[in-house]
Design an enzyme around this catalytic site. Structure first.
Site, PDB file in Angstrom:
ATOM      1  N   GLU A  42       8.323   7.826 -19.385  1.00 43.53           N
ATOM      2  CA  GLU A  42       7.400   6.974 -20.159  1.00 43.53           C
ATOM      3  C   GLU A  42       6.926   5.862 -19.240  1.00 43.53           C
ATOM      4  OE1 GLU A  42       9.000   5.294 -23.869  1.00 43.53           O
ATOM      5  OE2 GLU A  42       7.788   3.501 -23.470  1.00 43.53           O
ATOM      6  N   ARG A  46       2.150  -1.755 -18.501  1.00 42.43           N
ATOM      7  CA  ARG A  46       2.392  -3.187 -18.280  1.00 42.43           C
ATOM      8  C   ARG A  46       1.949  -3.627 -16.901  1.00 42.43           C
ATOM      9  NH1 ARG A  46       8.651  -3.423 -20.431  1.00 42.43           N
ATOM     10  NH2 ARG A  46       8.282  -1.975 -22.143  1.00 42.43           N
ATOM     11  N   LYS A 130      10.066   4.934 -32.861  1.00 38.38           N
ATOM     12  CA  LYS A 130      10.890   4.197 -31.907  1.00 38.38           C
ATOM     13  C   LYS A 130      11.483   2.985 -32.624  1.00 38.38           C
ATOM     14  CE  LYS A 130      10.071   1.184 -27.885  1.00 38.38           C
ATOM     15  NZ  LYS A 130       9.639   1.187 -26.485  1.00 38.38           N
TER      16      LYS A 130
HETATM   17  C1  3PG Z   1      10.966  -0.650 -23.638  1.00 39.52           C
HETATM   18  O1  3PG Z   1       9.850  -0.836 -23.265  1.00 39.52           O
HETATM   19  O2  3PG Z   1      11.235   0.224 -24.453  1.00 39.52           O
HETATM   20  C2  3PG Z   1      12.034  -1.545 -23.144  1.00 39.52           C
HETATM   21  O3  3PG Z   1      11.526  -2.483 -22.278  1.00 39.52           O
HETATM   22  C3  3PG Z   1      13.143  -0.832 -22.462  1.00 39.52           C
HETATM   23  O4  3PG Z   1      14.215  -1.622 -22.716  1.00 39.52           O
HETATM   24  P1  3PG Z   1      15.450  -1.719 -21.711  1.00 39.52           P
HETATM   25  O5  3PG Z   1      14.904  -2.330 -20.449  1.00 39.52           O
HETATM   26  O6  3PG Z   1      16.434  -2.592 -22.419  1.00 39.52           O
HETATM   27  O7  3PG Z   1      15.947  -0.320 -21.474  1.00 39.52           O
END
Ligand code: 3PG
Length: 208
Positions: A42, A46, A130
């Site tokens: 994914e 950003r 999600k």
């Molecule tokens: C996301 O975009 O889903 C999160 O930034 C991922 O979260 P994590 O860095 O805690 O795995």
């Protein structure tokens, strides 16, 4: 109503969530994940290179399940689909964003963090979503509490999910997969340590 995310949660136990700053990392990263037995990624929208990274992976690593994450509005949903994303993920969802996700025709995981949001999505025909930010909004306790009253909803919890708790999430009946950024840490990307990333992918692939 069509369920657009029908099978997305059942492809891999962990969806690697990636923030990519150097587009040259895209293809070797995707290949490293595939080599480790975790053929999914994914790419979060950003960074300025995210769409180009998606396009390159789509062209050069067709065997990976390629998603765009952090989709915040309709324009981003369209741009990600045009770049070659095969699925879309949003951290939260508004009615217009959900409409935009649907309009792409791609499997998508709209983000939720409350019971009412879960019910709203179910009303619209979404059964897979999600949970974000998972740990901050109750994590496994929230998911356990939802399983009995709202059994139709299935989740990909993300946000604070990591090797120490991923297996516990995956053991829950309403969790299909988890998402996490630990598969592609900035230091390993910077060092171009693709073997180490393949190792992390291998460990994650064996979680279920
Ligand atoms: C996301 O975009 O889903 C999160 O930034 C991922 O979260 P994590 O860095 O805690 O795995």
């Amino acid at each position: 109503m069509t369920t657009y995310a029908e099978s997305l949660l059942d492809q891999v136990p962990v969806i690697p969530v990636v923030v990519l700053h150097d587009v040259e990392h895209a293809v070797p990263l995707a290949r490293a994940l595939v080599a480790g037995g975790l053929p999914a990624i994914e790419l979060t929208l950003r960074t300025p290179v995210a769409l180009e990274a998606i396009a390159r992976i789509a062209a050069e690593v067709p065997e990976i399940l390629l998603g765009a994450g952090t989709v915040l509005d309709a324009d981003q949903a369209k741009a990600a689909a045009s770049a070659g994303a095969a699925f879309l993920v949003s951290p939260g969802s508004t009615p217009s964003l959900r409409a935009a996700l649907r309009d792409t025709g791609l499997p998508s995981l709209p983000g939720v963090s409350t019971v009412s949001e879960v019910l709203t999505l179910l009303e619209e025909g979404w059964t897979e979503m999600k949970l974000f930010p998972a740990e901050a909004v109750g994590g496994r306790e929230l998911l356990k509490a939802l399983a009995s009253p709202v059994p139709a909803a299935r989740f990909c919890p993300t946000g604070g999910v990591a090797p120490h708790n991923a297996a516990d999430y995956l053991a829950l009946p309403n969790v299909g997969c988890v998402g996490g950024s630990w598969l592609a840490p900035a230091a390993l990307l910077q060092a171009r340590d693709w073997d180490a990333i393949s190792g992390l992918a291998k460990d994650a692939a064996s979680l279920r």
